[in-house]
Design a protein around this motif. Structure first.
Motif, PDB file in Angstrom:
ATOM      1  N   GLU A  68     -48.470 -37.206  21.997  1.00 53.42           N
ATOM      2  CA  GLU A  68     -48.966 -35.903  22.444  1.00 53.42           C
ATOM      3  C   GLU A  68     -48.560 -35.630  23.898  1.00 53.42           C
ATOM      4  N   ILE A  69     -48.613 -36.653  24.734  1.00 54.22           N
ATOM      5  CA  ILE A  69     -48.218 -36.500  26.136  1.00 54.22           C
ATOM      6  C   ILE A  69     -46.732 -36.168  26.225  1.00 54.22           C
ATOM      7  N   ASN A  70     -45.902 -36.871  25.446  1.00 54.19           N
ATOM      8  CA  ASN A  70     -44.462 -36.616  25.477  1.00 54.19           C
ATOM      9  C   ASN A  70     -44.113 -35.228  24.939  1.00 54.19           C
ATOM     10  N   GLU A  71     -44.915 -34.719  24.007  1.00 61.32           N
ATOM     11  CA  GLU A  71     -44.684 -33.362  23.514  1.00 61.32           C
ATOM     12  C   GLU A  71     -44.995 -32.314  24.579  1.00 61.32           C
ATOM     13  N   ASN A  72     -45.964 -32.602  25.432  1.00 59.47           N
ATOM     14  CA  ASN A  72     -46.371 -31.670  26.492  1.00 59.47           C
ATOM     15  C   ASN A  72     -45.798 -32.056  27.853  1.00 59.47           C
ATOM     16  N   LYS A  73     -44.701 -32.783  27.835  1.00 55.90           N
ATOM     17  CA  LYS A  73     -44.100 -33.297  29.064  1.00 55.90           C
ATOM     18  C   LYS A  73     -43.725 -32.191  30.052  1.00 55.90           C
ATOM     19  N   SER A  74     -43.158 -31.098  29.559  1.00 56.72           N
ATOM     20  CA  SER A  74     -42.725 -30.028  30.457  1.00 56.72           C
ATOM     21  C   SER A  74     -43.914 -29.345  31.127  1.00 56.72           C
ATOM     22  N   LYS A  75     -45.005 -29.183  30.394  1.00 55.42           N
ATOM     23  CA  LYS A  75     -46.201 -28.571  30.971  1.00 55.42           C
ATOM     24  C   LYS A  75     -46.814 -29.486  32.039  1.00 55.42           C
ATOM     25  N   ILE A  76     -46.828 -30.785  31.752  1.00 49.30           N
ATOM     26  CA  ILE A  76     -47.359 -31.763  32.707  1.00 49.30           C
ATOM     27  C   ILE A  76     -46.487 -31.804  33.951  1.00 49.30           C
ATOM     28  N   LYS A  77     -45.164 -31.782  33.759  1.00 47.99           N
ATOM     29  CA  LYS A  77     -44.233 -31.801  34.892  1.00 47.99           C
ATOM     30  C   LYS A  77     -44.439 -30.574  35.774  1.00 47.99           C
ATOM     31  N   HIS A  78     -44.636 -29.411  35.162  1.00 44.46           N
ATOM     32  CA  HIS A  78     -44.851 -28.182  35.923  1.00 44.46           C
ATOM     33  C   HIS A  78     -46.132 -28.268  36.754  1.00 44.46           C
ATOM     34  N   GLU A  79     -47.189 -28.805  36.141  1.00 42.30           N
ATOM     35  CA  GLU A  79     -48.457 -28.911  36.864  1.00 42.30           C
ATOM     36  C   GLU A  79     -48.365 -29.899  38.024  1.00 42.30           C
ATOM     37  N   VAL A  80     -47.661 -31.020  37.808  1.00 46.56           N
ATOM     38  CA  VAL A  80     -47.476 -31.993  38.889  1.00 46.56           C
ATOM     39  C   VAL A  80     -46.616 -31.373  39.997  1.00 46.56           C
ATOM     40  N   ALA A  81     -45.592 -30.611  39.613  1.00 43.81           N
ATOM     41  CA  ALA A  81     -44.728 -29.960  40.596  1.00 43.81           C
ATOM     42  C   ALA A  81     -45.517 -28.971  41.441  1.00 43.81           C
ATOM     43  N   GLN A  82     -46.471 -28.270  40.843  1.00 48.46           N
ATOM     44  CA  GLN A  82     -47.299 -27.333  41.602  1.00 48.46           C
ATOM     45  C   GLN A  82     -48.171 -28.064  42.613  1.00 48.46           C
ATOM     46  N   ARG A  83     -48.654 -29.234  42.239  1.00 47.36           N
ATOM     47  CA  ARG A  83     -49.510 -30.011  43.142  1.00 47.36           C
ATOM     48  C   ARG A  83     -48.711 -30.660  44.274  1.00 47.36           C
ATOM     49  N   THR A  84     -47.456 -31.015  43.995  1.00 45.18           N
ATOM     50  CA  THR A  84     -46.668 -31.760  44.985  1.00 45.18           C
ATOM     51  C   THR A  84     -45.578 -30.910  45.631  1.00 45.18           C
ATOM     52  N   LYS A  85     -45.673 -29.599  45.533  1.00 41.22           N
ATOM     53  CA  LYS A  85     -44.582 -28.753  46.018  1.00 41.22           C
ATOM     54  C   LYS A  85     -44.368 -28.847  47.527  1.00 41.22           C
ATOM     55  N   HIS A  86     -45.379 -29.267  48.281  1.00 42.22           N
ATOM     56  CA  HIS A  86     -45.209 -29.406  49.723  1.00 42.22           C
ATOM     57  C   HIS A  86     -44.740 -30.804  50.125  1.00 42.22           C
ATOM     58  N   GLN A  87     -44.770 -31.760  49.184  1.00 44.90           N
ATOM     59  CA  GLN A  87     -44.332 -33.120  49.490  1.00 44.90           C
ATOM     60  C   GLN A  87     -42.953 -33.437  48.913  1.00 44.90           C
TER      61      GLN A  87
END
Length: 131
Positions: A68-87
Protein backbone atom coordinates in the motif's frame (compact mmCIF):
# COMPACT_ATOMS: atom_id res chain seq x y z
CA UNK A 1 31.68 2.95 1.98
CA UNK A 2 30.64 5.15 4.86
CA UNK A 3 27.87 7.71 4.58
CA UNK A 4 28.86 11.36 4.54
CA UNK A 5 27.54 13.79 7.13
CA UNK A 6 25.21 15.30 4.53
CA UNK A 7 23.74 11.87 3.71
CA UNK A 8 23.22 11.17 7.41
CA UNK A 9 21.52 14.53 7.99
CA UNK A 10 19.20 14.12 5.01
CA UNK A 11 18.46 10.52 6.03
CA UNK A 12 17.56 11.62 9.55
CA UNK A 13 15.36 14.44 8.26
CA UNK A 14 13.55 12.10 5.86
CA UNK A 15 13.20 9.43 8.57
CA UNK A 16 11.47 11.83 10.94
CA UNK A 17 9.10 13.21 8.31
CA UNK A 18 8.33 9.81 6.77
CA UNK A 19 7.48 8.31 10.16
CA UNK A 20 5.05 11.14 10.86
CA UNK A 21 3.45 10.96 7.41
CA UNK A 22 3.10 7.16 7.41
CA UNK A 23 1.59 7.05 10.90
CA UNK A 24 -0.89 9.81 9.99
CA UNK A 25 -1.88 8.11 6.73
CA UNK A 26 -2.42 4.80 8.53
CA UNK A 27 -4.59 6.55 11.11
CA UNK A 28 -6.53 8.46 8.44
CA UNK A 29 -7.25 5.29 6.46
CA UNK A 30 -9.00 3.85 9.53
CA UNK A 31 -6.55 1.02 10.10
CA UNK A 32 -6.11 0.53 13.81
CA UNK A 33 -3.95 -1.90 15.72
CA UNK A 34 -1.00 -1.49 13.37
CA UNK A 35 2.19 0.23 14.48
CA UNK A 36 4.57 1.50 11.82
CA UNK A 37 8.00 3.02 12.30
CA UNK A 38 10.80 4.04 9.96
CA UNK A 39 13.91 2.38 11.33
CA UNK A 40 16.49 3.68 8.85
CA UNK A 41 16.73 5.84 5.75
CA UNK A 42 19.80 5.47 3.56
CA UNK A 43 20.48 8.09 0.90
CA UNK A 44 22.75 7.49 -2.10
CA UNK A 45 25.85 9.65 -2.52
CA UNK A 46 24.28 11.70 -5.31
CA UNK A 47 21.18 12.24 -3.11
CA UNK A 48 18.84 10.95 -5.83
CA UNK A 49 17.48 7.80 -4.13
CA UNK A 50 16.42 7.22 -0.53
CA UNK A 51 15.83 3.71 0.77
CA UNK A 52 13.44 3.73 3.71
CA UNK A 53 13.28 0.65 5.93
CA UNK A 54 9.95 0.35 7.73
CA UNK A 55 9.11 -1.84 10.69
CA UNK A 56 5.48 -2.91 10.99
CA UNK A 57 3.90 -4.54 14.02
CA UNK A 58 2.16 -6.98 14.03
CA UNK A 59 4.29 -8.60 11.37
CA UNK A 60 1.37 -10.39 9.70
CA UNK A 61 0.39 -7.05 8.09
CA UNK A 62 3.87 -6.27 6.71
CA UNK A 63 3.38 -7.30 3.10
CA UNK A 64 0.05 -5.55 2.57
CA UNK A 65 1.11 -2.32 4.30
CA UNK A 66 4.37 -2.05 2.32
CA UNK A 67 2.46 -2.77 -0.88
CA UNK A 68 0.00 0.00 0.00
CA UNK A 69 2.87 2.39 0.79
CA UNK A 70 4.56 1.64 -2.54
CA UNK A 71 1.29 2.27 -4.37
CA UNK A 72 1.02 5.70 -2.73
CA UNK A 73 4.71 6.50 -3.14
CA UNK A 74 4.17 9.62 -5.27
CA UNK A 75 1.70 11.11 -2.79
CA UNK A 76 4.08 10.41 0.11
CA UNK A 77 7.00 11.91 -1.83
CA UNK A 78 4.98 15.07 -2.53
CA UNK A 79 4.06 15.47 1.13
CA UNK A 80 7.66 14.97 2.26
CA UNK A 81 8.82 17.46 -0.40
CA UNK A 82 6.37 20.04 0.97
CA UNK A 83 7.75 19.58 4.48
CA UNK A 84 11.41 19.72 3.41
CA UNK A 85 11.21 22.36 0.68
CA UNK A 86 13.39 24.78 2.66
CA UNK A 87 16.06 22.16 3.44
CA UNK A 88 16.33 20.23 0.16
CA UNK A 89 16.55 21.45 -3.41
CA UNK A 90 15.57 18.15 -4.96
CA UNK A 91 13.54 15.46 -3.28
CA UNK A 92 15.13 12.00 -3.66
CA UNK A 93 13.07 9.12 -5.05
CA UNK A 94 11.71 6.97 -2.25
CA UNK A 95 11.93 3.18 -2.09
CA UNK A 96 10.34 1.33 0.81
CA UNK A 97 11.57 -1.98 2.23
CA UNK A 98 10.55 -4.17 5.13
CA UNK A 99 12.98 -4.02 8.03
CA UNK A 100 13.13 -7.57 9.33
CA UNK A 101 15.87 -7.02 11.89
CA UNK A 102 13.41 -7.39 14.80
CA UNK A 103 12.32 -10.83 13.58
CA UNK A 104 15.97 -11.78 13.11
CA UNK A 105 16.79 -10.75 16.68
CA UNK A 106 13.68 -12.51 17.97
CA UNK A 107 14.72 -15.71 16.18
CA UNK A 108 18.16 -15.56 17.79
CA UNK A 109 16.64 -15.02 21.24
CA UNK A 110 14.21 -17.92 20.76
CA UNK A 111 17.00 -20.25 19.71
CA UNK A 112 19.07 -19.24 22.72
CA UNK A 113 16.19 -19.47 25.21
CA UNK A 114 14.52 -22.42 23.52
CA UNK A 115 14.40 -26.03 24.60
CA UNK A 116 17.54 -26.79 22.66
CA UNK A 117 19.79 -24.58 24.75
CA UNK A 118 23.11 -26.39 25.17
CA UNK A 119 24.22 -24.05 27.96
CA UNK A 120 21.38 -24.96 30.30
CA UNK A 121 21.13 -28.55 29.02
CA UNK A 122 24.65 -29.94 28.38
CA UNK A 123 23.23 -33.38 27.51
CA UNK A 124 22.41 -32.01 24.04
CA UNK A 125 26.10 -31.81 23.21
CA UNK A 126 28.06 -34.81 22.00
CA UNK A 127 30.24 -36.35 24.64
CA UNK A 128 33.95 -35.79 24.27
CA UNK A 129 35.90 -38.75 23.10
CA UNK A 130 38.80 -39.64 25.31
CA UNK A 131 41.95 -40.45 23.45
Amino acid sequence: MEETNRQKKIGGLLQKDLADILQNSLRDSGRTGILISVSKVRVTTDLSIAKAYVSIFPSKHQEEVVKEINENKSKIKHEVAQRTKHQLRKMPDLNFYIDDSLEYIDGIEKSIKGKEDPISNPDLLDKRKKS
